[in-house]
Design a protein around this motif. Structure first.
Motif, PDB file in Angstrom:
ATOM      1  N   GLN A 182       0.848  -1.196   0.000  1.00 38.60           N
ATOM      2  CA  GLN A 182       0.000   0.000   0.000  1.00 38.60           C
ATOM      3  C   GLN A 182       0.882   1.244   0.000  1.00 38.60           C
ATOM      4  N   THR A 183       0.640   2.169  -0.923  1.00 36.99           N
ATOM      5  CA  THR A 183       1.392   3.430  -0.995  1.00 36.99           C
ATOM      6  C   THR A 183       0.850   4.392   0.053  1.00 36.99           C
ATOM      7  N   ILE A 184       1.744   4.871   0.910  1.00 38.17           N
ATOM      8  CA  ILE A 184       1.297   5.782   1.972  1.00 38.17           C
ATOM      9  C   ILE A 184       1.863   7.184   1.800  1.00 38.17           C
ATOM     10  N   TYR A 185       2.795   7.390   0.809  1.00 41.37           N
ATOM     11  CA  TYR A 185       3.321   8.736   0.560  1.00 41.37           C
ATOM     12  C   TYR A 185       3.918   8.758  -0.842  1.00 41.37           C
TER      13      TYR A 185
ATOM     14  N   ALA B 141       7.997  11.888  -7.677  1.00 41.81           N
ATOM     15  CA  ALA B 141       7.006  10.805  -7.665  1.00 41.81           C
ATOM     16  C   ALA B 141       7.539   9.544  -6.997  1.00 41.81           C
ATOM     17  N   ALA B 142       8.667   9.663  -6.280  1.00 40.48           N
ATOM     18  CA  ALA B 142       9.174   8.521  -5.517  1.00 40.48           C
ATOM     19  C   ALA B 142       8.184   8.194  -4.408  1.00 40.48           C
ATOM     20  N   GLN B 143       7.999   6.877  -4.142  1.00 39.66           N
ATOM     21  CA  GLN B 143       6.939   6.443  -3.246  1.00 39.66           C
ATOM     22  C   GLN B 143       7.480   5.869  -1.934  1.00 39.66           C
ATOM     23  N   THR B 144       6.627   5.955  -0.923  1.00 43.89           N
ATOM     24  CA  THR B 144       6.847   5.239   0.333  1.00 43.89           C
ATOM     25  C   THR B 144       5.727   4.225   0.458  1.00 43.89           C
ATOM     26  N   GLN B 145       6.097   2.963   0.647  1.00 37.35           N
ATOM     27  CA  GLN B 145       5.088   1.903   0.655  1.00 37.35           C
ATOM     28  C   GLN B 145       5.119   1.128   1.970  1.00 37.35           C
ATOM     29  N   LEU B 146       3.941   0.684   2.386  1.00 48.34           N
ATOM     30  CA  LEU B 146       3.820  -0.213   3.527  1.00 48.34           C
ATOM     31  C   LEU B 146       3.628  -1.623   2.973  1.00 48.34           C
ATOM     32  N   LEU B 147       4.606  -2.495   3.258  1.00 54.17           N
ATOM     33  CA  LEU B 147       4.582  -3.848   2.731  1.00 54.17           C
ATOM     34  C   LEU B 147       4.237  -4.833   3.842  1.00 54.17           C
ATOM     35  N   THR B 148       3.334  -5.760   3.527  1.00 57.71           N
ATOM     36  CA  THR B 148       3.031  -6.875   4.423  1.00 57.71           C
ATOM     37  C   THR B 148       3.730  -8.103   3.859  1.00 57.71           C
ATOM     38  N   ILE B 149       4.647  -8.688   4.639  1.00 52.85           N
ATOM     39  CA  ILE B 149       5.517  -9.748   4.120  1.00 52.85           C
ATOM     40  C   ILE B 149       5.312 -11.019   4.931  1.00 52.85           C
ATOM     41  N   GLU B 150       5.028 -12.101   4.224  1.00 53.46           N
ATOM     42  CA  GLU B 150       4.929 -13.419   4.862  1.00 53.46           C
ATOM     43  C   GLU B 150       6.321 -14.037   4.886  1.00 53.46           C
ATOM     44  N   ARG B 151       6.739 -14.412   6.081  1.00 52.58           N
ATOM     45  CA  ARG B 151       8.100 -14.933   6.275  1.00 52.58           C
ATOM     46  C   ARG B 151       8.038 -16.411   6.650  1.00 52.58           C
TER      47      ARG B 151
ATOM     48  N   THR C  37       6.326 -19.988  10.340  1.00 53.77           N
ATOM     49  CA  THR C  37       5.837 -18.869   9.545  1.00 53.77           C
ATOM     50  C   THR C  37       5.472 -17.693  10.454  1.00 53.77           C
ATOM     51  N   SER C  38       5.637 -16.478   9.894  1.00 55.47           N
ATOM     52  CA  SER C  38       5.292 -15.261  10.632  1.00 55.47           C
ATOM     53  C   SER C  38       5.015 -14.152   9.623  1.00 55.47           C
ATOM     54  N   THR C  39       4.465 -13.040  10.107  1.00 51.97           N
ATOM     55  CA  THR C  39       4.145 -11.884   9.265  1.00 51.97           C
ATOM     56  C   THR C  39       4.869 -10.664   9.802  1.00 51.97           C
ATOM     57  N   LEU C  40       5.475  -9.889   8.909  1.00 52.50           N
ATOM     58  CA  LEU C  40       6.091  -8.641   9.333  1.00 52.50           C
ATOM     59  C   LEU C  40       5.673  -7.518   8.410  1.00 52.50           C
ATOM     60  N   HIS C  41       5.745  -6.298   8.941  1.00 51.78           N
ATOM     61  CA  HIS C  41       5.360  -5.105   8.176  1.00 51.78           C
ATOM     62  C   HIS C  41       6.583  -4.212   8.024  1.00 51.78           C
ATOM     63  N   ILE C  42       6.861  -3.834   6.779  1.00 47.83           N
ATOM     64  CA  ILE C  42       8.037  -3.012   6.451  1.00 47.83           C
ATOM     65  C   ILE C  42       7.573  -1.757   5.725  1.00 47.83           C
ATOM     66  N   VAL C  43       8.050  -0.580   6.193  1.00 45.92           N
ATOM     67  CA  VAL C  43       7.849   0.665   5.456  1.00 45.92           C
ATOM     68  C   VAL C  43       9.085   0.856   4.599  1.00 45.92           C
ATOM     69  N   ALA C  44       8.917   0.769   3.260  1.00 43.16           N
ATOM     70  CA  ALA C  44      10.048   0.808   2.339  1.00 43.16           C
ATOM     71  C   ALA C  44       9.932   2.011   1.406  1.00 43.16           C
ATOM     72  N   GLY C  45      11.003   2.263   0.661  1.00 45.55           N
ATOM     73  CA  GLY C  45      11.044   3.409  -0.235  1.00 45.55           C
ATOM     74  C   GLY C  45      11.555   4.636   0.492  1.00 45.55           C
TER      75      GLY C  45
END
Length: 894
Positions: free
Chosen positions: A628-631, A637-647, A744-752
């Motif tokens: 999901q793009t949050i900025y 036009a460079a983006q900041t995204q919130l990624l939901t990652i299955e590990r 298995t686990s889930t983590l959230h990363i703010v990337a970009g």
């Protein structure tokens, strides 16, 4: 290209077009005698509407453009840094390029790069430079890495990364011999005598008074400053000289193996050598007998800087008693006889001690000038010469200005296989195994003397590791078992991490993991440990060193009439004073200090607050399940995204055979828990020293998936029982059989882009991670909690089962914010992990007690703790029922 020096200051620059070249020294020339400054001269030539290019090469020369706070108080801005800023302000339309291999070793030193728009602009959320510096320093090394990455993403920064693939590191530690320890201790004792005599000499000379205190603050400060700087320089050179024989033996082995040796040093002793040669007639330079050793620095100090001039008391205009230097009728200084006697006695004692030759001279004289290429700033040197009859003598050899070029060429052409370079030869030169030269042997790069400048140290490393090379070098830092040598390593370790973070966006490219976090003795953890060491000394709890012995040996005073001083000697002063202590006393103090430091670092790591910088996550599988793009940056036009990652992690337990090997290799014991039936190998580990100075023995329990640390007293009262090999094997294999193959686990990363929304990101989650997904996507960003991710996506609060929340809280992986601004988190208290409630209102104290929370007074402050065990789970359930969970903080990402 025309140099600015061709045009006199105050005269117009008569160039219709072209490139104007100016040094920083020329650029900082101020207006004088009615003549405009050099900056104004350039601006007048270019015109205020100039929109061409201004390139600041080696831009780090303007590092101190805005001043700042140093170890000795406020530092004034540098003149050339201010000149660079004035030029940028005067030409707002000019296009600015900053070029540097070592842009900045601290964030404050980026003040010269004001055109990057890091503050006061629209790209980043910092209104002023001070706000930017504060935010980045709070984020630590990770924030510096993000800074470099985001500048690259916005097209404001380009950094060429040199591959370190194949580069190896191997520490060469020299164990001091018994004779070297005796010599070191003798010099340490001599410095203690000098220190005591310094106080007596200043009192005899009238600088100080036992009745009236300091009479001449300037003279006292100058005397102490000269003494401390001489001491620090002397022991640096002494340690370097003492470890040189081990390096020489290592170089000899390198040459036998067909390699080439490169030695990096800082000091050459040229100034000292020139002073000694000035006392010898030139006709005797063909056969000289002179010692150029570190000892000469001390003798020079005693001869020229020791306070022997007489001072007379007088009353100043405000009726304060002071003193001033005494001169005779002819204007010559009058010397105090007692001070002169003390000085001469100390010179005689030092002159009787065994001299230790300087490092550079040892290398040249051992291998011979024909085998060693010297690339330094020395204009002459003393070299061994063999006469026709076979006898050996030492002669002065002049080195022309072109000697460095010739020596470099001889090394690269394989005529000489050893090269020694100092700071003068560490810039703009290449000593690597270039494919275009004859000498393509592997370089063994010895860091013999690290010095104080991290940028110079890393530039030195870059001399032997460059592009177009046949093979990468082996870096071999040289050290000894002298504990106080950590003083020099600490400075480099601290600055290399920040340097790598700012210049490359990755801290590991600075020190290349050559130094450990524990080597940084100037961190906040080290400062806390030092303050506690002072307390233990005052309380008499430092075994082997009393308070009086410490103050006498170091010259530091840590007590006043009210007890422990508020303003205690800082860590840098403490480390400097350690140099002049005997080896045994150093070991006593450093063992206590490092025990306190280790416990603080371990606690920070366990709580998730230890600042690690950029970390690489590794797992069997990473799958991006949501994006999901949050900025979106308005300009690029460079983006900041919130990624939901299955590990997905493959569980790799310790096999039974490896567990049994631990018993043999590390003297472990086999145990089985009588209650759970689980097996563990008990291993010895370092004891902890608490804030009261008490030593707590600890054991490590190696389990199939984890290593637990337990206090000896807790272990004795636990259910762990010694086990036979058969019982241990059965319990260990039974647990292995229950383990799944994957977790298995889930983590959230703010990337970009991160810096534009830095203030929106949770403060408890500042660590930056790198990972690569199964699809090949490289992701770098900050890990955030599920609660923060939910608040951004608008999916509502995260629901946690009460039992699961209690388990995660006890493990320290989360902190819970509950209603009415209260917080639950795991803390270390009384050498045990406890769940603390903070933020409660004083009106609700009785209600919390009624719920079953335990109240204690700690440092005159009321604290509430949730009980441990099953009772604690019930109390926690009642607490969150009355005060619902508002937010979950992911402490493991902090």
């Amino acid at each position: 290209m025309t140099p600015l020096s061709r045009f006199r200051q105050g005269t117009p620059i008569r160039l219709a077009e072209g490139i104007l070249f100016a040094t920083y020294a020329t650029l900082r020339s101020q207006a004088r005698g009615g003549k405009a400054s050099r900056v104004e001269q350039i601006v007048e030539w270019l015109g205020r509407d100039f929109n061409g290019v201004i390139i600041f090469d080696e831009a780090h020369a303007m590092a101190n453009a805005a001043g700042g706070k140093g170890a000795r108080g406020e530092q004034k801005p540098s003149q050339q840094g201010q000149a660079g800023l004035r030029l940028q302000h005067a030409l707002p339309d000019a296009r600015i390029v900053y070029v540097s291999a070592t842009g900045a070793t601290t964030v404050q030193n980026l003040a010269y790069a004001q055109r990057l728009g890091l503050w006061g602009g629209t790209d980043f959320p910092f209104a002023s430079r001070s706000e930017f510096v504060a935010a980045i320093e709070e984020g630590g090394v990770a924030a510096m890495e993000v800074l470099a990455r985001d500048l690259k993403a916005l097209g404001l920064y380009a950094a060429r990364s040199l591959s370190f693939d194949g580069v190896e590191y191997e520490l060469l530690e020299h164990q001091l011999t018994d004779e070297q320890r005796r010599i070191y201790d003798s010099y340490a004792g001599a410095f203690q005598i000098i220190h005591n005599n310094l106080d007596a000499a200043m009192e005899a000379a009238g600088v100080t008074s036992s009745l009236h205190g300091t009479l001449n603050p300037q003279a006292k400060s100058a005397a102490r400053s000269a003494f401390e700087s001489t001491k620090q320089r002397f022991f640096n050179h002494l340690i370097t000289a003492m470890q040189t024989p081990a390096m020489i033996a290592s170089i000899a082995r390198d040459l036998e193996a067909g390699n080439a040796a490169v030695v990096q040093i800082v000091s050459t002793g040229e100034a000292l050598q020139e002073r000694r040669l000035a006392d010898i007639p030139t006709q005797e330079w063909g056969d000289v007998s002179v010692d150029i050793t570190p000892r000469e620095y001390v003798l020079d100090y005693l001869a020229h800087s020791f306070p022997v001039q007489l001072h007379e008391p007088f009353t100043d205009s405000e009726d304060n008693l002071a003193s001033r230097a005494v001169f005779d009728a002819d204007g010559n200084p009058v010397f105090n006889r007692e001070s002169c006697r003390r000085r001469d006695a100390m010179i005689e004692k030092l002159a009787s001690l065994e001299p230790v030759p300087g490092a550079l001279d040892q290398i040249v004289q051992h291998f011979g000038a024909d085998a060693v290429a010297e690339v330094t700033g020395r204009s002459r040197r003393i070299v061994p010469v063999r006469s026709e009859d076979g006898s050996l003598r030492f002669a002065v050899q002049n080195r022309p200005a072109s000697a460095n070029l010739a020596e470099t060429r001889a090394f690269m052409d394989d005529e000489k296989r050893i090269l020694v370079f100092s700071e003068a030869g560490g810039t703009g030169r290449s000593y690597h195994a270039d494919l275009g030269v004859r000498n393509q042997r592997r370089r063994i790069h010895y860091l013999l003397e690290p010095g104080w400048k991290a940028d110079s140290a890393i530039q030195g490393f870059g001399r032997t590791n460059r592009t177009n090379q046949k093979q990468p070098p082996l870096f071999r830092p040289v050290t000894t078992d002298v504990m106080a040598q950590k003083r020099f390593i600490s400075t480099i370790a601290r600055r290399l991490d920040t340097l790598g973070a700012i210049t490359r966006g990755q801290r590991q490219t600075g020190g290349q993991n050559m130094f450990r976090p524990e080597d940084n003795l100037e961190s906040a953890y080290a400062r806390d440990a030092l303050r506690q060491l002072y307390r233990l000394l005052v309380d008499g709890k430092t075994e082997g060193c009393s308070l009086l012995a410490f103050e006498a040996a170091t010259g530091l005073t840590i007590m006043d009439e009210g007890g422990l001083k508020d303003e205690l000697p800082p860590i840098t002063t403490f480390l400097n004073r350690m140099l002049a202590l005997t080896i045994d006393l150093q070991n006593i103090l450093f063992e206590t200090f490092e025990g306190l430091l280790a416990s603080r670092i371990e606690g920070a790591v366990a709580s998730g607050t230890f600042e690690m910088g950029l970390e690489t996550l590794r797992a069997e599988s990473f799958t991006v399940a949501g994006r999901q793009t949050i900025y979106v940056h308005p300009g690029t036009a460079a983006q900041t995204q919130l990624l939901t990652i299955e590990r997905k992690d493959r569980i790799a337990p310790l096999l039974l055979a490896d567990a049994l090997d631990l018993v043999q290799a590390r003297g472990g014991d086999l145990f089985v828990n009588a209650r759970s039936g689980r097996a563990a190998v008990k291993l010895r580990m370092r004891s902890l020293i608490d804030d009261d100075g008490s030593v707590h023995r600890r054991f490590a329990l190696q389990r199939p998936l984890e290593k637990m640390r337990v206090l000896a007293e807790d272990f004795e009262h636990s259910h762990w029982q010694p086990a036979t090999v058969q019982a241990f094997e059965a319990a260990w294999n039974a647990e292995l059989g229950e383990l799944p193959e994957f977790e298995t686990s889930t983590l959230h990363i703010v990337a970009g882009l991160l810096l534009p929304i830095w203030k929106r990101l949770p403060k408890e989650s500042t660590r930056v991670y790198r990972l690569q997904s199964d699809a090949g996507e490289r992701i770098i960003g900050r890990k955030v909690s599920p609660a923060w991710a939910a608040s951004v996506t608008g999916k509502g609060p995260v629901r946690l089962d009460v039992s699961e929340a209690w388990r995660m809280l006890g493990a320290g992986t989360i902190a819970l914010e509950i209603a009415e601004g209260q917080t639950l988190r795991r803390v270390r208290a009384m050498n045990d992990w406890r769940i603390e409630l903070s933020g409660f209102n004083d009106l609700g104290v009785e209600r919390l007690k009624a719920m079953g929370l335990i109240s204690e007074i700690v440092s005159w402050k009321l604290k509430f703790y949730v009980p441990a065990g099953a009772a604690g789970a019930d109390v926690f359930a009642a607490l969150v029922d009355r005060f619902p969970i508002v937010r979950v903080q992911d402490r493991k990402a902090a």
